[in-house]
Design a protein around this motif. Structure first.
Motif, PDB file in Angstrom:
ATOM      1  N   GLN A  53      59.324  21.446  53.346  1.00  0.00           N
ATOM      2  CA  GLN A  53      59.926  22.355  52.579  1.00  0.00           C
ATOM      3  C   GLN A  53      61.181  23.051  53.106  1.00  0.00           C
ATOM      4  O   GLN A  53      62.158  23.644  52.581  1.00  0.00           O
ATOM      5  CB  GLN A  53      58.856  23.662  52.284  1.00  0.00           C
ATOM      6  CG  GLN A  53      59.283  24.539  51.376  1.00  0.00           C
ATOM      7  CD  GLN A  53      59.335  23.621  49.850  1.00  0.00           C
ATOM      8  OE1 GLN A  53      58.445  23.270  49.547  1.00  0.00           O
ATOM      9  NE2 GLN A  53      60.538  23.965  49.360  1.00  0.00           N
TER      10      GLN A  53
ATOM     11  N   THR B 198      59.673  11.764  53.939  1.00  0.00           N
ATOM     12  CA  THR B 198      58.769  10.998  53.131  1.00  0.00           C
ATOM     13  C   THR B 198      57.685  11.914  52.562  1.00  0.00           C
ATOM     14  O   THR B 198      57.053  11.207  51.757  1.00  0.00           O
ATOM     15  CB  THR B 198      58.073   9.656  54.091  1.00  0.00           C
ATOM     16  OG1 THR B 198      57.329  10.281  54.956  1.00  0.00           O
ATOM     17  CG2 THR B 198      59.370   8.948  54.838  1.00  0.00           C
TER      18      THR B 198
ATOM     19  N   ARG C 112      55.509  13.959  49.861  1.00  0.00           N
ATOM     20  CA  ARG C 112      55.624  13.679  48.444  1.00  0.00           C
ATOM     21  C   ARG C 112      56.593  14.832  47.643  1.00  0.00           C
ATOM     22  O   ARG C 112      57.140  14.526  46.731  1.00  0.00           O
ATOM     23  CB  ARG C 112      54.124  13.854  47.893  1.00  0.00           C
ATOM     24  CG  ARG C 112      53.302  12.721  48.121  1.00  0.00           C
ATOM     25  CD  ARG C 112      52.025  12.769  47.679  1.00  0.00           C
ATOM     26  NE  ARG C 112      50.947  11.848  47.790  1.00  0.00           N
ATOM     27  CZ  ARG C 112      49.795  11.710  47.444  1.00  0.00           C
ATOM     28  NH1 ARG C 112      49.346  12.878  46.676  1.00  0.00           N
ATOM     29  NH2 ARG C 112      49.126  10.839  47.607  1.00  0.00           N
ATOM     30  N   VAL C 113      56.649  15.934  48.321  1.00  0.00           N
ATOM     31  CA  VAL C 113      57.411  17.075  47.758  1.00  0.00           C
ATOM     32  C   VAL C 113      58.826  16.521  48.067  1.00  0.00           C
ATOM     33  O   VAL C 113      59.610  16.867  47.028  1.00  0.00           O
ATOM     34  CB  VAL C 113      57.134  18.557  48.259  1.00  0.00           C
ATOM     35  CG1 VAL C 113      57.343  18.307  49.823  1.00  0.00           C
ATOM     36  CG2 VAL C 113      57.638  19.377  47.631  1.00  0.00           C
ATOM     37  N   THR C 114      59.115  16.019  48.894  1.00  0.00           N
ATOM     38  CA  THR C 114      60.600  15.721  49.080  1.00  0.00           C
ATOM     39  C   THR C 114      60.987  14.587  48.285  1.00  0.00           C
ATOM     40  O   THR C 114      61.932  14.661  47.623  1.00  0.00           O
ATOM     41  CB  THR C 114      60.870  15.488  50.598  1.00  0.00           C
ATOM     42  OG1 THR C 114      60.481  16.338  51.561  1.00  0.00           O
ATOM     43  CG2 THR C 114      62.409  14.855  51.032  1.00  0.00           C
ATOM     44  N   GLN C 115      60.313  13.507  48.210  1.00  0.00           N
ATOM     45  CA  GLN C 115      60.418  12.500  47.192  1.00  0.00           C
ATOM     46  C   GLN C 115      60.429  13.043  45.839  1.00  0.00           C
ATOM     47  O   GLN C 115      61.372  12.383  45.287  1.00  0.00           O
ATOM     48  CB  GLN C 115      59.363  11.441  47.525  1.00  0.00           C
ATOM     49  CG  GLN C 115      59.222  10.785  48.832  1.00  0.00           C
ATOM     50  CD  GLN C 115      60.566  10.213  49.215  1.00  0.00           C
ATOM     51  OE1 GLN C 115      60.894   9.212  48.376  1.00  0.00           O
ATOM     52  NE2 GLN C 115      61.106  10.366  50.431  1.00  0.00           N
ATOM     53  N   ALA C 116      59.609  13.813  45.543  1.00  0.00           N
ATOM     54  CA  ALA C 116      59.571  14.305  44.018  1.00  0.00           C
ATOM     55  C   ALA C 116      61.014  14.954  44.063  1.00  0.00           C
ATOM     56  O   ALA C 116      61.403  15.085  42.806  1.00  0.00           O
ATOM     57  CB  ALA C 116      58.398  15.179  43.760  1.00  0.00           C
ATOM     58  N   PHE C 117      61.561  15.716  44.826  1.00  0.00           N
ATOM     59  CA  PHE C 117      62.733  16.702  44.747  1.00  0.00           C
ATOM     60  C   PHE C 117      63.815  15.752  44.606  1.00  0.00           C
ATOM     61  O   PHE C 117      64.841  15.916  43.656  1.00  0.00           O
ATOM     62  CB  PHE C 117      62.746  17.566  46.122  1.00  0.00           C
ATOM     63  CG  PHE C 117      64.170  18.355  46.180  1.00  0.00           C
ATOM     64  CD1 PHE C 117      64.391  19.393  45.128  1.00  0.00           C
ATOM     65  CD2 PHE C 117      65.250  17.782  46.528  1.00  0.00           C
ATOM     66  CE1 PHE C 117      65.418  20.307  45.247  1.00  0.00           C
ATOM     67  CE2 PHE C 117      66.426  18.536  46.371  1.00  0.00           C
ATOM     68  CZ  PHE C 117      66.744  19.931  45.785  1.00  0.00           C
TER      69      PHE C 117
ATOM     70  N   GLN D  68      63.910  12.507  43.559  1.00  0.00           N
ATOM     71  CA  GLN D  68      63.840  11.983  42.394  1.00  0.00           C
ATOM     72  C   GLN D  68      64.192  12.888  41.092  1.00  0.00           C
ATOM     73  O   GLN D  68      64.904  12.383  40.055  1.00  0.00           O
ATOM     74  CB  GLN D  68      62.505  11.477  42.127  1.00  0.00           C
ATOM     75  CG  GLN D  68      62.166  10.495  40.588  1.00  0.00           C
ATOM     76  CD  GLN D  68      60.979   9.852  40.412  1.00  0.00           C
ATOM     77  OE1 GLN D  68      60.065  10.184  41.452  1.00  0.00           O
ATOM     78  NE2 GLN D  68      60.762   9.225  39.469  1.00  0.00           N
ATOM     79  N   HIS D  69      63.762  14.018  41.258  1.00  0.00           N
ATOM     80  CA  HIS D  69      64.015  14.825  40.068  1.00  0.00           C
ATOM     81  C   HIS D  69      65.770  15.163  40.170  1.00  0.00           C
ATOM     82  O   HIS D  69      66.221  15.391  38.834  1.00  0.00           O
ATOM     83  CB  HIS D  69      63.375  16.528  40.398  1.00  0.00           C
ATOM     84  CG  HIS D  69      63.796  17.445  39.438  1.00  0.00           C
ATOM     85  ND1 HIS D  69      63.479  17.426  38.127  1.00  0.00           N
ATOM     86  CD2 HIS D  69      64.731  18.552  39.354  1.00  0.00           C
ATOM     87  CE1 HIS D  69      63.783  18.485  37.515  1.00  0.00           C
ATOM     88  NE2 HIS D  69      64.648  19.204  38.460  1.00  0.00           N
ATOM     89  N   ASN D  70      66.348  15.335  41.353  1.00  0.00           N
ATOM     90  CA  ASN D  70      67.645  15.173  41.219  1.00  0.00           C
ATOM     91  C   ASN D  70      68.620  14.156  41.364  1.00  0.00           C
ATOM     92  O   ASN D  70      69.788  14.080  41.595  1.00  0.00           O
ATOM     93  CB  ASN D  70      68.028  16.165  42.530  1.00  0.00           C
ATOM     94  CG  ASN D  70      67.830  17.646  42.443  1.00  0.00           C
ATOM     95  OD1 ASN D  70      68.444  18.368  42.133  1.00  0.00           O
ATOM     96  ND2 ASN D  70      66.704  18.046  43.117  1.00  0.00           N
ATOM     97  N   ASN D  71      67.973  12.831  41.064  1.00  0.00           N
ATOM     98  CA  ASN D  71      68.501  11.704  40.665  1.00  0.00           C
ATOM     99  C   ASN D  71      69.402  11.335  42.032  1.00  0.00           C
ATOM    100  O   ASN D  71      70.586  10.691  41.872  1.00  0.00           O
ATOM    101  CB  ASN D  71      69.564  11.738  39.484  1.00  0.00           C
ATOM    102  CG  ASN D  71      68.746  12.053  38.149  1.00  0.00           C
ATOM    103  OD1 ASN D  71      67.918  11.520  38.062  1.00  0.00           O
ATOM    104  ND2 ASN D  71      69.472  13.089  37.603  1.00  0.00           N
TER     105      ASN D  71
END
Length: 219
Positions: free
Chosen positions: A95, A127, A129-134, A136-139
């Motif tokens: 975070q 690595t 999940r919350v970082t990877q999702a962030f 991906q969300h921001n392309n």
């Protein structure tokens, strides 16, 4: 091995491919790492004489945690982590990585550029999940990176260059605030050509890993 395969996959990349990569990392700089260059001649029996000894903080003294990124004709940083607190490890959580690095710095940087790819190592904050999702969300595209491979990352040599510039200061920084400012000044004074040479070293880095069959290299 993953390192050898990665090196084989990238050894023939040209500068047009490497120019899209932003190599990133975190590094802790400590006051005790700064060498103020004080040298004395000691006669026999004077090894521990008061005039021949300079005391240092055994815990490293004031320090700062820095994040940065470098690439061909581009760089991002230095960015200083805040409120990491004491304790074991570097104190960086997923975070904090998102809130202090990715959201305010990396996302705007990537939004202003086309075809840019983020390189980061496999540390847990990167690595998660919350970082990877962030990301991906921001392309934001991520470069696949082999584990335990600081010798492949040119920013490690960039950190060394920053440290040497800070070491040359007379007087050297003695507080965390002075250390921050010294690092900002050093970053701004490293020539663009010096950073580009580090990026152009990627072919040699890949070849060195291949030569040792995926083992670690002196880089």
């Amino acid at each position: 091995m993953a390192r050898q395969q990665w090196a084989q996959d990238h050894i023939n990349w040209n500068w047009r491919q490497w120019r899209n990569i932003l190599f990133t990392d975190e590094n802790r700089f400590c006051i005790s790492h700064v060498d103020w260059g004080v040298r004395v001649w000691r006669r026999r029996g004077e090894r521990y004489a008061g005039d021949c000894v300079m005391e240092h903080n055994a815990q490293g003294g004031p320090n700062v945690m820095v994040w940065g990124g470098i690439g061909l004709n581009q760089s991002l940083g230095p960015v200083f982590f805040n409120n990491l607190g004491p304790g074991r490890g570097n104190g960086i959580t997923a975070q904090r990585y998102i809130d202090q690095i990715l959201q305010p710095h990396v996302v705007p940087f990537f939004q202003a550029r086309r075809n840019c790819v983020l390189q980061q190592d496999n540390a847990r904050p990167h690595t998660a999940r919350v970082t990877q999702a962030f990301l991906q969300h921001n392309n934001i595209d991520i470069m696949a990176w082999p584990a335990l491979s600081p010798d492949l990352n040119p920013i490690e040599h960039f950190w060394d260059q920053l440290q040497r510039k800070v070491n040359q200061l007379r007087p050297g920084p003695r507080t965390a605030a002075e250390l921050r400012q010294a690092l900002i000044n050093a970053w701004c004074n490293i020539p663009r050509d010096a950073i580009n040479r580090l990026i152009h070293s990627m072919r040699r880095r890949c070849q060195a890993v291949i030569n040792v069959h995926g083992g670690h290299t002196p880089y």
